[in-house]
Design a protein around this motif. Sequence first.
Motif, PDB file in Angstrom:
ATOM      1  N   ARG A  52       0.869  -1.217  -0.119  1.00 42.13           N
ATOM      2  CA  ARG A  52      -0.168   0.008   0.147  1.00 42.13           C
ATOM      3  C   ARG A  52       0.790   1.248   0.007  1.00 42.13           C
ATOM      4  O   ARG A  52       0.519   2.281  -0.662  1.00 42.13           O
ATOM      5  CB  ARG A  52      -0.900  -0.089   1.381  1.00 42.13           C
ATOM      6  N   VAL A  53       2.013   1.055   0.813  1.00 43.74           N
ATOM      7  CA  VAL A  53       2.902   2.449   0.866  1.00 43.74           C
ATOM      8  C   VAL A  53       3.470   2.345  -0.616  1.00 43.74           C
ATOM      9  O   VAL A  53       3.671   3.594  -1.144  1.00 43.74           O
ATOM     10  CB  VAL A  53       3.981   2.287   1.931  1.00 43.74           C
ATOM     11  N   GLU A  54       3.759   1.544  -1.379  1.00 44.80           N
ATOM     12  CA  GLU A  54       4.687   1.517  -2.633  1.00 44.80           C
ATOM     13  C   GLU A  54       3.424   2.058  -3.785  1.00 44.80           C
ATOM     14  O   GLU A  54       3.718   2.963  -4.377  1.00 44.80           O
ATOM     15  CB  GLU A  54       4.690   0.112  -3.084  1.00 44.80           C
ATOM     16  N   LYS A  55       2.132   1.790  -3.364  1.00 42.27           N
ATOM     17  CA  LYS A  55       0.953   2.147  -4.237  1.00 42.27           C
ATOM     18  C   LYS A  55       0.974   3.698  -4.038  1.00 42.27           C
ATOM     19  O   LYS A  55       0.677   4.669  -5.013  1.00 42.27           O
ATOM     20  CB  LYS A  55      -0.216   1.699  -4.047  1.00 42.27           C
ATOM     21  N   ALA A  56       0.823   3.983  -2.481  1.00 38.70           N
ATOM     22  CA  ALA A  56       0.593   5.508  -2.346  1.00 38.70           C
ATOM     23  C   ALA A  56       1.699   6.378  -2.838  1.00 38.70           C
ATOM     24  O   ALA A  56       1.740   7.740  -2.824  1.00 38.70           O
ATOM     25  CB  ALA A  56       0.616   5.699  -0.671  1.00 38.70           C
ATOM     26  N   ALA A  57       3.005   5.948  -2.796  1.00 39.07           N
ATOM     27  CA  ALA A  57       4.308   6.816  -3.439  1.00 39.07           C
ATOM     28  C   ALA A  57       4.614   6.096  -4.444  1.00 39.07           C
ATOM     29  O   ALA A  57       5.885   5.628  -4.479  1.00 39.07           O
ATOM     30  CB  ALA A  57       5.236   6.686  -2.351  1.00 39.07           C
ATOM     31  N   SER A  58       3.783   6.057  -5.608  1.00 38.55           N
ATOM     32  CA  SER A  58       4.259   5.118  -6.957  1.00 38.55           C
ATOM     33  C   SER A  58       4.548   6.427  -7.659  1.00 38.55           C
ATOM     34  O   SER A  58       3.858   7.370  -7.976  1.00 38.55           O
ATOM     35  CB  SER A  58       3.170   4.460  -7.299  1.00 38.55           C
ATOM     36  N   ASP A 100      -3.293  10.188  -3.633  1.00 38.27           N
ATOM     37  CA  ASP A 100      -4.116   9.252  -3.419  1.00 38.27           C
ATOM     38  C   ASP A 100      -4.686   9.355  -2.002  1.00 38.27           C
ATOM     39  O   ASP A 100      -4.408   8.719  -1.004  1.00 38.27           O
ATOM     40  CB  ASP A 100      -3.832   7.722  -3.836  1.00 38.27           C
ATOM     41  N   TRP A 101      -5.460  10.461  -1.807  1.00 40.34           N
ATOM     42  CA  TRP A 101      -5.710  10.816  -0.450  1.00 40.34           C
ATOM     43  C   TRP A 101      -6.716   9.568   0.222  1.00 40.34           C
ATOM     44  O   TRP A 101      -6.508   9.715   1.529  1.00 40.34           O
ATOM     45  CB  TRP A 101      -6.541  12.065  -0.360  1.00 40.34           C
ATOM     46  N   ALA A 102      -7.547   9.087  -0.399  1.00 39.39           N
ATOM     47  CA  ALA A 102      -8.289   7.755   0.100  1.00 39.39           C
ATOM     48  C   ALA A 102      -7.210   7.001   0.337  1.00 39.39           C
ATOM     49  O   ALA A 102      -7.371   6.446   1.585  1.00 39.39           O
ATOM     50  CB  ALA A 102      -9.227   7.443  -0.749  1.00 39.39           C
ATOM     51  N   LEU A 103      -6.278   6.541  -0.045  1.00 40.08           N
ATOM     52  CA  LEU A 103      -5.400   5.554   0.145  1.00 40.08           C
ATOM     53  C   LEU A 103      -4.614   5.920   1.320  1.00 40.08           C
ATOM     54  O   LEU A 103      -4.334   5.214   2.235  1.00 40.08           O
ATOM     55  CB  LEU A 103      -4.464   5.130  -0.987  1.00 40.08           C
ATOM     56  N   TYR A 104      -4.321   7.255   1.228  1.00 38.53           N
ATOM     57  CA  TYR A 104      -3.542   7.811   2.476  1.00 38.53           C
ATOM     58  C   TYR A 104      -4.041   7.757   3.861  1.00 38.53           C
ATOM     59  O   TYR A 104      -3.571   7.328   4.948  1.00 38.53           O
ATOM     60  CB  TYR A 104      -2.963   9.429   2.281  1.00 38.53           C
ATOM     61  N   GLN A 151       9.708  10.338  -3.720  1.00 37.98           N
ATOM     62  CA  GLN A 151       9.931  11.098  -2.658  1.00 37.98           C
ATOM     63  C   GLN A 151       9.017  11.881  -2.369  1.00 37.98           C
ATOM     64  O   GLN A 151       8.536  12.000  -1.171  1.00 37.98           O
ATOM     65  CB  GLN A 151      11.491  11.605  -2.672  1.00 37.98           C
ATOM     66  N   PHE A 152       8.443  12.704  -3.014  1.00 39.90           N
ATOM     67  CA  PHE A 152       7.391  13.853  -2.606  1.00 39.90           C
ATOM     68  C   PHE A 152       6.346  13.186  -2.344  1.00 39.90           C
ATOM     69  O   PHE A 152       5.577  13.644  -1.301  1.00 39.90           O
ATOM     70  CB  PHE A 152       7.296  14.714  -3.905  1.00 39.90           C
ATOM     71  N   LEU A 153       5.834  12.076  -2.801  1.00 39.71           N
ATOM     72  CA  LEU A 153       4.399  11.218  -2.627  1.00 39.71           C
ATOM     73  C   LEU A 153       5.007  10.797  -1.115  1.00 39.71           C
ATOM     74  O   LEU A 153       3.800  10.835  -0.408  1.00 39.71           O
ATOM     75  CB  LEU A 153       3.915  10.379  -3.666  1.00 39.71           C
ATOM     76  N   ALA A 154       5.894  10.299  -0.949  1.00 40.60           N
ATOM     77  CA  ALA A 154       6.122   9.668   0.421  1.00 40.60           C
ATOM     78  C   ALA A 154       6.118  10.558   1.560  1.00 40.60           C
ATOM     79  O   ALA A 154       5.647  10.342   2.429  1.00 40.60           O
ATOM     80  CB  ALA A 154       7.488   8.964   0.363  1.00 40.60           C
ATOM     81  N   LEU A 155       6.747  11.925   1.277  1.00 41.64           N
ATOM     82  CA  LEU A 155       6.701  12.973   2.245  1.00 41.64           C
ATOM     83  C   LEU A 155       5.156  13.345   2.525  1.00 41.64           C
ATOM     84  O   LEU A 155       4.981  13.729   3.566  1.00 41.64           O
ATOM     85  CB  LEU A 155       7.416  14.105   1.728  1.00 41.64           C
ATOM     86  N   THR A 156       4.411  13.248   1.376  1.00 35.76           N
ATOM     87  CA  THR A 156       3.069  13.659   1.480  1.00 35.76           C
ATOM     88  C   THR A 156       2.236  12.899   2.325  1.00 35.76           C
ATOM     89  O   THR A 156       1.532  13.025   3.222  1.00 35.76           O
ATOM     90  CB  THR A 156       2.559  13.712   0.330  1.00 35.76           C
TER      91      THR A 156
END
Length: 128
Positions: A12-18, A25-29, A62-67
């Motif tokens: 899920r984290v890989e999908k969230a920061a893909s 993907d706010w719903a996934l976050y 990286q940016f999505l992981a930070l988000t």
Amino acid sequence: MMMMSSPSATVRVEKAASDLLINPDWALYMDICDYANFYPGQARDILQAVKKRLQHKNPKVQFLALTLLETMVKNCGDYVHHQIAERNILGEMVKIVKKKTDIQVREKTMVLLDSWQEAFGGPGGKYP
């Protein structure tokens, strides 16, 4: 809420920061946040996966992981904050700033570190 095992937390984290995502993907976050709050023991695995995404070479990842991390700090409790400190994720973020990485990633990292200074209590705080 769906039950999620450890490997699934990483997936899920890989999908969230893909790098395939155009926008967060706010719903996934929020799903990841709910999961970390509901199963604190899984927070370690989630944050370990986030840390790996922060180390990724692609600035978008990286940016999505930070988000995602920012969303977790805002929506998860003290246990997750403790894990962020414990897993040296803040140290990983400092490395991002020191490297000549993508300007958008560096700026976001600096803003988060600056705002979290208070959340984490600063030098004399709970998680210096």
